[in-house]
Design a protein around this motif. Structure first.
Motif: not given
Length: 120
Positions: A14-30, A47-50, A56-59
């Motif tokens: 449900d959360c993933l359907s509401q956000v613009s960032i997309k995971p490269y993998r979803v497995e077992r609820g993660t 660190i400089n990328d993180a 930018s994706h805090a919300a």
């Protein structure tokens, strides 16, 4: 992928359907999100990328982390080094950003890639 954000939550889909960032993998609820393109031997680059990724994706991260029983970790993966002691320090800026989002910090150490020589 060197630096990865992992978020687990019961209603993750449900959360993933509401956000613009997309995971490269979803497995077992993660959900696994790629945070940095820096190599395993570039701790500072990760660190400089993180830091800007979290900002930018805090919300969106906060939305996922606000789910009951949500758990999140920012995993910085680094290549093992053959030294007597290892010291990799997270800057306060990254600790603050992660903490504000309810994320734990983790370092995964992987064996160094073997160097192959072309001896004949």
């Amino acid at each position: 992928m060197s630096c990865v954000l992992r978020i687990s939550a019961p209603r993750l889909d449900d959360c993933l359907s509401q956000v613009s960032i997309k995971p490269y993998r979803v497995e077992r609820g993660t959900a696994h999100f790629d945070v940095s393109a820096s190599d395993f031997d570039d701790f500072t680059g990760q660190i400089n990328d993180a830091i800007p990724f979290l900002r930018s994706h805090a919300a969106e991260i906060r939305l996922m982390m606000n789910e009951p029983s949500a758990d999140g970790v920012l995993d910085v993966a680094i290549e093992g080094r053959d030294v007597a002691a290892l010291l990799d320090t997270f800057p306060a800026e990254l600790v603050r950003e992660a903490s504000n989002l309810g994320l734990a910090l983790e370092v995964s150490h992987y064996p160094a890639a073997e160097q192959h020589s072309d001896e004949a």
